[in-house]
Scaffold this motif. Structure first.
Motif, PDB file in Angstrom:
ATOM      1  N   VAL A  38       4.429  -4.182   3.870  1.00 38.46           N
ATOM      2  CA  VAL A  38       5.806  -4.518   4.256  1.00 38.46           C
ATOM      3  C   VAL A  38       6.745  -3.360   3.947  1.00 38.46           C
ATOM      4  O   VAL A  38       7.571  -2.954   4.772  1.00 38.46           O
ATOM      5  N   VAL A  39       6.634  -2.812   2.744  1.00 39.03           N
ATOM      6  CA  VAL A  39       7.532  -1.724   2.346  1.00 39.03           C
ATOM      7  C   VAL A  39       7.316  -0.492   3.213  1.00 39.03           C
ATOM      8  O   VAL A  39       8.268   0.147   3.672  1.00 39.03           O
ATOM      9  N   ASN A  68       4.590   6.812  -5.940  1.00 40.45           N
ATOM     10  CA  ASN A  68       4.234   6.534  -4.560  1.00 40.45           C
ATOM     11  C   ASN A  68       5.455   5.996  -3.821  1.00 40.45           C
ATOM     12  O   ASN A  68       6.367   5.444  -4.428  1.00 40.45           O
ATOM     13  N   GLY A  69       5.482   6.153  -2.492  1.00 42.75           N
ATOM     14  CA  GLY A  69       6.635   5.718  -1.717  1.00 42.75           C
ATOM     15  C   GLY A  69       6.958   4.249  -1.898  1.00 42.75           C
ATOM     16  O   GLY A  69       8.129   3.848  -1.889  1.00 42.75           O
ATOM     17  N   THR A  70       5.928   3.415  -2.083  1.00 35.70           N
ATOM     18  CA  THR A  70       6.144   1.991  -2.288  1.00 35.70           C
ATOM     19  C   THR A  70       6.888   1.736  -3.591  1.00 35.70           C
ATOM     20  O   THR A  70       7.850   0.968  -3.635  1.00 35.70           O
ATOM     21  N   SER A  71       6.457   2.367  -4.669  1.00 29.65           N
ATOM     22  CA  SER A  71       7.113   2.156  -5.961  1.00 29.65           C
ATOM     23  C   SER A  71       8.501   2.785  -5.985  1.00 29.65           C
ATOM     24  O   SER A  71       9.427   2.234  -6.589  1.00 29.65           O
ATOM     25  N   ILE A  72       8.677   3.927  -5.316  1.00 25.78           N
ATOM     26  CA  ILE A  72       9.997   4.565  -5.260  1.00 25.78           C
ATOM     27  C   ILE A  72      10.997   3.648  -4.562  1.00 25.78           C
ATOM     28  O   ILE A  72      12.139   3.473  -5.022  1.00 25.78           O
ATOM     29  N   ALA A  73      10.586   3.044  -3.449  1.00 29.07           N
ATOM     30  CA  ALA A  73      11.467   2.138  -2.722  1.00 29.07           C
ATOM     31  C   ALA A  73      11.817   0.927  -3.576  1.00 29.07           C
ATOM     32  O   ALA A  73      12.973   0.467  -3.583  1.00 29.07           O
ATOM     33  N   PHE A  74      10.837   0.386  -4.307  1.00 33.13           N
ATOM     34  CA  PHE A  74      11.097  -0.766  -5.169  1.00 33.13           C
ATOM     35  C   PHE A  74      12.069  -0.395  -6.283  1.00 33.13           C
ATOM     36  O   PHE A  74      13.013  -1.142  -6.577  1.00 33.13           O
ATOM     37  N   VAL A  75      11.847   0.744  -6.917  1.00 35.07           N
ATOM     38  CA  VAL A  75      12.717   1.179  -8.011  1.00 35.07           C
ATOM     39  C   VAL A  75      14.159   1.355  -7.516  1.00 35.07           C
ATOM     40  O   VAL A  75      15.117   0.960  -8.192  1.00 35.07           O
ATOM     41  N   VAL A 217      -4.207   0.749   0.355  1.00 34.57           N
ATOM     42  CA  VAL A 217      -4.701   0.232   1.636  1.00 34.57           C
ATOM     43  C   VAL A 217      -3.574  -0.486   2.371  1.00 34.57           C
ATOM     44  O   VAL A 217      -3.439  -0.375   3.594  1.00 34.57           O
ATOM     45  N   GLY A 218      -2.743  -1.219   1.633  1.00 35.26           N
ATOM     46  CA  GLY A 218      -1.597  -1.872   2.246  1.00 35.26           C
ATOM     47  C   GLY A 218      -0.632  -0.884   2.859  1.00 35.26           C
ATOM     48  O   GLY A 218      -0.109  -1.090   3.962  1.00 35.26           O
ATOM     49  N   GLN A 219      -0.398   0.212   2.148  1.00 36.04           N
ATOM     50  CA  GLN A 219       0.509   1.230   2.671  1.00 36.04           C
ATOM     51  C   GLN A 219      -0.047   1.845   3.949  1.00 36.04           C
ATOM     52  O   GLN A 219       0.685   2.064   4.924  1.00 36.04           O
ATOM     53  N   ALA A 220      -1.344   2.112   3.969  1.00 42.69           N
ATOM     54  CA  ALA A 220      -1.988   2.652   5.173  1.00 42.69           C
ATOM     55  C   ALA A 220      -1.890   1.666   6.333  1.00 42.69           C
ATOM     56  O   ALA A 220      -1.634   2.055   7.484  1.00 42.69           O
ATOM     57  N   ALA A 221      -2.086   0.385   6.033  1.00 42.42           N
ATOM     58  CA  ALA A 221      -1.981  -0.642   7.075  1.00 42.42           C
ATOM     59  C   ALA A 221      -0.561  -0.716   7.615  1.00 42.42           C
ATOM     60  O   ALA A 221      -0.345  -0.863   8.830  1.00 42.42           O
ATOM     61  N   GLY A 222       0.426  -0.609   6.730  1.00 40.40           N
ATOM     62  CA  GLY A 222       1.818  -0.652   7.165  1.00 40.40           C
ATOM     63  C   GLY A 222       2.181   0.495   8.085  1.00 40.40           C
ATOM     64  O   GLY A 222       2.881   0.305   9.092  1.00 40.40           O
ATOM     65  N   ALA A 223       1.697   1.702   7.774  1.00 40.66           N
ATOM     66  CA  ALA A 223       1.984   2.861   8.624  1.00 40.66           C
ATOM     67  C   ALA A 223       1.290   2.745   9.971  1.00 40.66           C
ATOM     68  O   ALA A 223       1.857   3.087  11.016  1.00 40.66           O
TER      69      ALA A 223
END
Length: 397
Positions: A38-39, A68-75, A217-223
């Motif tokens: 999602v992110v 990672n981009g996911t954690s940066i966006a969450f932070v 794997v989630g990040q790869a799926a999102g892209a």
């Protein structure tokens, strides 16, 4: 925000009328992989909806992702929600606090939506996309569907019984498939990676099915889902290189090196050069290591460079068993990249400390480390961006 394969974009808000929702990507699940998908879709500038079917995401530690981009966006969203400046450390996040941040994020966005505590009752094809009916009567139309909740019930609703979640491969140099990686995963004592081909389901367009646990794997799926949605195309037509570049932009490692952190100033160059195979890692004690500060050897780069560049044969014939020092390395990249050796030397000397962050002095007789050689090759040849490979990792020239 930087854009690569999403060059120009008009953001269309979610259309919510008469209990109907239109979105680009729909992610079903509430684990690590669902959240990361999602992110990443949101970062990649498409409309995304998450259907958790519970009271929120149930996440492992986001901060194991090492910037990672996911954690940066969450932070970023956490600081906004808690009104904390960058100088103040974030508190530990439990289930409730994490979902408070995520729900506020959803409430304040027109392109990122999370639906909790509502289940699906029907999932079916609608043209090239999908239509999902929820238990409250809401219909969701999506271009691409990401399933991050492996379950028999889900497949029964889909009326599909012959697919399994995408699997990661144990990392190996036995073939060239590692060049097609879209996520490096460090499993216990087993470095692994996800080839793009593992994510694409034969005869099931715009459907991605992944396990629940891996953020990467989630990040790869999102892209990958975002690529298909943005270009209104099929997942089978995914562009490997553009998806890899998008993921690297958002700090998703393609290869699972244990000794190179995302915060390293040469992380991107090392990821790119290592993914081409011009420099290979070492397996040691169940880990994949790049050994960035070891010296480059003549023999380890000779054949890989010849595989990528026809002109490399000439250079190596003219430079037999020479030391891989700065002088010879500049000669090499200048010859292969049709550049002026002197201009290359001047540019490299100017950027040696400030841009590349190297600790050594600029010395033409200096033997290069793998870190330094990676940066030099990545900047002046850039084989990762400009030389294509097929779905098996075979070089296309």
């Amino acid at each position: 925000m930087k854009r690569l394969f999403f060059i120009s974009l008009l953001l269309f808000p979610f259309l919510i009328q008469a209990q109907n929702i239109k979105t680009d990507v729909l992610v079903i699940g509430n684990g690590n992989a669902a959240f990361a998908a999602v992110v990443q879709a949101n970062l990649s500038s498409v409309n995304v909806t998450a259907l958790t079917q519970s009271d929120g995401f149930k996440l492992d530690d986001l901060f194991t992702l090492d910037e990672n981009g996911t954690s940066i966006a969450f932070v970023k969203q956490a600081r906004k929600s808690l009104k904390l400046p960058d100088s103040v450390a974030l508190p530990p996040f439990n289930f409730q606090m994490s979902n408070v941040v995520i729900n506020k994020w959803s409430d304040s966005s027109t392109t990122f939506k999370v639906i909790n505590n509502i289940s699906y009752t029907e999932i079916k094809r609608a043209g090239s996309g999908w239509k999902i009916k929820l238990s409250n009567g809401t219909d969701i139309k999506a271009k691409v569907l990401v399933l991050a909740e492996p379950s028999d019930n889900l497949l029964k609703v889909l009326k599909i019984d012959a697919i399994k979640p995408a699997e990661v491969n144990a990392f190996s140099y036995g073939d060239n498939l590692y060049r097609t990686s879209i996520a490096g995963v460090n499993k216990t004592n087993q470095p692994s990676f996800l080839p793009l081909s593992n994510l694409l389901i034969p005869n099931q367009e715009n459907l991605i099915y992944i396990p629940t646990d891996y953020f990467e794997v989630g990040q790869a799926a999102g892209a990958t889902a975002s690529y298909a949605a943005f270009f209104n195309t099929k997942t089978s037509l995914s562009n490997l290189k553009k998806i890899q570049i998008e993921l690297l932009t958002y700090k998703c490692a393609l290869l699972p090196f244990e000794d190179i952190r995302v915060t390293d100033s040469n992380w991107l160059a090392i990821q790119k050069v290592a993914t081409t195979g011009l420099l290979k890692g070492e397996f040691k004690n169940g880990k994949l290591l790049f050994n960035p500060d070891e010296l480059v050897t003549y023999n380890e780069i000779k054949q890989p460079l010849k595989d990528y560049y026809y002109k490399a044969q000439i250079w190596f014939d003219d430079h037999v068993d020479v030391p891989i020092n700065l002088e010879n390395s500049i000669s090499l990249v200048a010859a292969l990249g049709n550049k002026s050796p002197e201009a290359t030397k001047l540019a490299l000397e100017k950027d040696w400390l400030k841009v590349y962050g190297f600790k050594s002095n600029f010395d033409m007789k200096k033997l290069l480390t793998r870190r330094e050689f990676s940066a030099l090759v990545s900047v002046y040849l850039n084989p990762f961006d400009f030389i294509q490979v097929d779905r098996t990792g075979r070089i296309l020239r």
